[in-house]
Design a protein around this motif. Sequence first.
Motif, short mmCIF file in Angstrom:
data_model
loop_
_atom_site.label_atom_id
_atom_site.label_comp_id
_atom_site.label_asym_id
_atom_site.label_seq_id
_atom_site.Cartn_x
_atom_site.Cartn_y
_atom_site.Cartn_z
N SER A 30 0.86 -1.17 0.00
CA SER A 30 0.00 0.00 0.00
C SER A 30 0.91 1.23 0.00
CB SER A 30 -0.89 0.00 1.24
OG SER A 30 -1.79 -1.06 1.21
N CYS A 47 -4.39 7.09 1.06
CA CYS A 47 -3.64 5.88 0.79
C CYS A 47 -4.40 5.03 -0.21
CB CYS A 47 -3.35 5.08 2.06
SG CYS A 47 -4.81 4.50 2.95
N GLY A 49 -4.57 0.77 -1.47
CA GLY A 49 -4.14 -0.58 -1.20
C GLY A 49 -3.46 -1.22 -2.40
N TYR A 52 -6.46 -4.62 -4.13
CA TYR A 52 -7.74 -4.23 -4.70
C TYR A 52 -7.85 -2.73 -4.95
CZ TYR A 52 -8.84 -8.93 -3.18
OH TYR A 52 -8.82 -10.29 -2.99
N ARG A 54 -8.07 -0.35 -2.76
CA ARG A 54 -8.93 0.36 -1.82
C ARG A 54 -8.28 1.68 -1.46
NH1 ARG A 54 -10.57 -3.03 3.23
NH2 ARG A 54 -8.32 -3.35 3.22
N THR A 55 -9.11 2.73 -1.34
CA THR A 55 -8.59 4.06 -1.05
C THR A 55 -9.20 4.64 0.23
OG1 THR A 55 -10.26 5.12 -2.44
CG2 THR A 55 -8.17 4.55 -3.48
N ARG A 56 -8.46 5.53 0.84
CA ARG A 56 -8.94 6.28 2.01
C ARG A 56 -8.43 7.71 1.88
NH1 ARG A 56 -11.66 2.50 2.28
NH2 ARG A 56 -12.08 1.11 4.06
N ASP A 98 -1.21 -2.05 4.65
CA ASP A 98 -2.56 -2.05 4.08
C ASP A 98 -3.13 -0.64 4.14
OD1 ASP A 98 -3.64 -3.79 7.06
OD2 ASP A 98 -3.33 -1.66 6.76
N CYS A 99 -4.30 -0.47 3.57
CA CYS A 99 -4.96 0.84 3.55
C CYS A 99 -6.39 0.63 4.01
CB CYS A 99 -4.90 1.44 2.14
SG CYS A 99 -5.80 3.01 1.97
N THR A 100 -6.58 0.59 5.32
CA THR A 100 -7.91 0.37 5.87
C THR A 100 -8.46 1.61 6.56
OG1 THR A 100 -6.93 -0.50 7.89
CG2 THR A 100 -7.53 -2.09 6.18
N SER A 101 -7.61 2.62 6.71
CA SER A 101 -8.03 3.87 7.32
C SER A 101 -7.09 4.97 6.83
CB SER A 101 -7.99 3.77 8.85
OG SER A 101 -6.69 3.48 9.29
N SER A 107 2.82 3.94 10.87
CA SER A 107 2.61 2.65 10.22
C SER A 107 3.22 2.58 8.83
CB SER A 107 1.10 2.35 10.13
OG SER A 107 0.52 2.32 11.42
#
Length: 121
Positions: A30, A47, A49, A52, A54-56, A98-101, A107
């Motif tokens: 990420s 960010c 991911g 997939y 994934r964006t935040r 990862d990009c979960t938030s 991190s």
Amino acid sequence: QVQLVESGGGLVQPGGSLRLSCAASGFAFSIGWFRQAPGKEREGVSCIGSTYGRTRYLDSVEGRFTISRDNAKNTVYLQMHSLKSENTGVYYCATGRDCTSVPHSTSYHNWGQGTQVTVSS
């Protein structure tokens, strides 16, 4: 070790646009974008991911900034529109698991050298 190189910063008037690039030597991560204004801590902006896409986004840039990645070029972009003076700072990219938030600097690793963005009339 992964190396990241940011580019695309510059001076732009309020309401203008810029596209930042983050070129990576490896890409199974990420990627996060961060901004550091003078005298302030480094703040996560967005960010994306690795698997997939994934964006935040930080709330204050949601709808104005778009992060994307081109895996063929090992490059992540941050398209910034409707720029405001408070978006001024040095922008860094870094790798994360990862990009979960919204990214937090503790991190993320393998920081680039940064690119200066100045929004001013």
